[in-house]
Design a protein around this motif. Structure first.
Motif, short mmCIF file in Angstrom:
data_model
loop_
_atom_site.label_atom_id
_atom_site.label_comp_id
_atom_site.label_asym_id
_atom_site.label_seq_id
_atom_site.Cartn_x
_atom_site.Cartn_y
_atom_site.Cartn_z
N ARG A 76 0.82 -1.23 0.00
CA ARG A 76 0.00 0.00 0.00
C ARG A 76 0.85 1.27 0.00
O ARG A 76 0.34 2.36 -0.28
N SER A 77 2.12 1.16 0.33
CA SER A 77 2.98 2.34 0.45
C SER A 77 3.25 2.95 -0.92
O SER A 77 3.46 2.25 -1.90
N LYS A 78 3.28 4.27 -0.94
CA LYS A 78 3.52 4.99 -2.19
C LYS A 78 5.01 5.20 -2.46
O LYS A 78 5.42 5.39 -3.60
N ALA A 83 7.21 2.81 3.05
CA ALA A 83 7.18 1.36 3.31
C ALA A 83 8.07 1.01 4.50
O ALA A 83 7.68 0.23 5.38
N LEU A 84 9.26 1.60 4.55
CA LEU A 84 10.17 1.32 5.65
C LEU A 84 9.63 1.88 6.96
O LEU A 84 9.71 1.22 8.00
N LEU A 132 12.23 -8.87 2.35
CA LEU A 132 11.25 -7.80 2.24
C LEU A 132 11.93 -6.44 2.40
O LEU A 132 11.69 -5.51 1.62
N ILE A 133 12.80 -6.33 3.39
CA ILE A 133 13.51 -5.07 3.61
C ILE A 133 14.47 -4.79 2.45
O ILE A 133 14.58 -3.65 1.99
N LYS A 134 15.13 -5.82 1.94
CA LYS A 134 16.04 -5.63 0.80
C LYS A 134 15.26 -5.09 -0.41
O LYS A 134 15.74 -4.19 -1.11
N ASP A 135 14.10 -5.65 -0.66
CA ASP A 135 13.27 -5.17 -1.78
C ASP A 135 12.92 -3.69 -1.61
O ASP A 135 12.92 -2.93 -2.58
N SER A 186 17.80 5.22 12.51
CA SER A 186 18.16 4.23 11.51
C SER A 186 17.68 4.65 10.12
O SER A 186 18.39 4.46 9.13
N MET A 187 16.49 5.20 10.06
CA MET A 187 15.97 5.70 8.78
C MET A 187 16.83 6.87 8.27
O MET A 187 17.18 6.92 7.09
#
Length: 192
Positions: A76-78, A83-84, A132-135, A186-187
């Motif tokens: 759903r994230s744009k 997403a992260l 998932l995080i790598k993607d 971290s972000m």
């Protein structure tokens, strides 16, 4: 003629999962499970097998719930940044029982060193989360949102490690504000 089951299998499995999540594998007895699940001991054995098999099915149920929720939120994230953020916020706010921490992390710490089934499951589950995080990292790097100083796989390994730490810390009386600060730092480290 065999009697039909007087319970919904998915409902009682969810109850078992919550009890294992709250108490851990070792502390949870078959009597605890029978009482908490509200079924007869024979029905428990006939439907789920022994305690270890029931535990592994509970771990699989939890993983399915969490993985599905994370994948849906990412979809759903744009943007990759959104997403992260969704993943980090879900880890801090989204679990149904944050005081119990993450069932996978708890079970891994409790059992993986001496239980090959749990070790295999946790390794696989952690690899799926890391993918998932790598993607997300690849997406963010392609869109110019995230640094390209490190490759996506290295960033995913780092952020997954942070997420496991956050899930472990969520089990303590650590404030959500502190957990959010850690997640946001971290972000900040990966943003361009």
């Amino acid at each position: 003629m065999a009697r039909s089951k007087e319970f919904e299998e998915s409902v009682v499995l969810d109850k078992a999962m919550r009890l294992f999540w709250e108490q851990g594998y070792e502390k949870t007895s078959m009597t605890d499970l029978v009482n908490h699940m509200g079924i007869h001991r024979k029905s428990l054995y006939d439907t789920f097998g022994d305690k270890h098999t029931l535990f592994l099915k509970s771990v699989d149920l939890y993983d399915h719930k969490i993985s599905s929720a994370l994948a849906a939120g990412v979809k759903r994230s744009k943007t990759a940044t959104e997403a992260l953020q969704f993943i980090f916020l879900s880890l801090i706010h989204g679990e149904e029982s944050p005081a119990s921490g993450c069932f996978i992390v708890n079970s891994t710490v409790e059992l993986a060193a001496r239980d090959k089934d749990m070790n295999h499951r946790s390794t696989e589950m952690f690899a799926n989360t890391e993918k998932l995080i790598k993607d997300i990292m690849v997406w963010g790097q392609q869109e110019g949102e995230f640094t390209t100083e490190y490759n996506a796989e290295v960033l995913a390994e780092y952020l997954h490690n942070v997420s496991i730490g956050l899930r472990g810390m969520a089990k303590t009386s650590m404030t959500k504000e502190k957990l959010l600060r850690i997640a946001m730092l971290s972000m900040d480290l990966i943003l361009r």
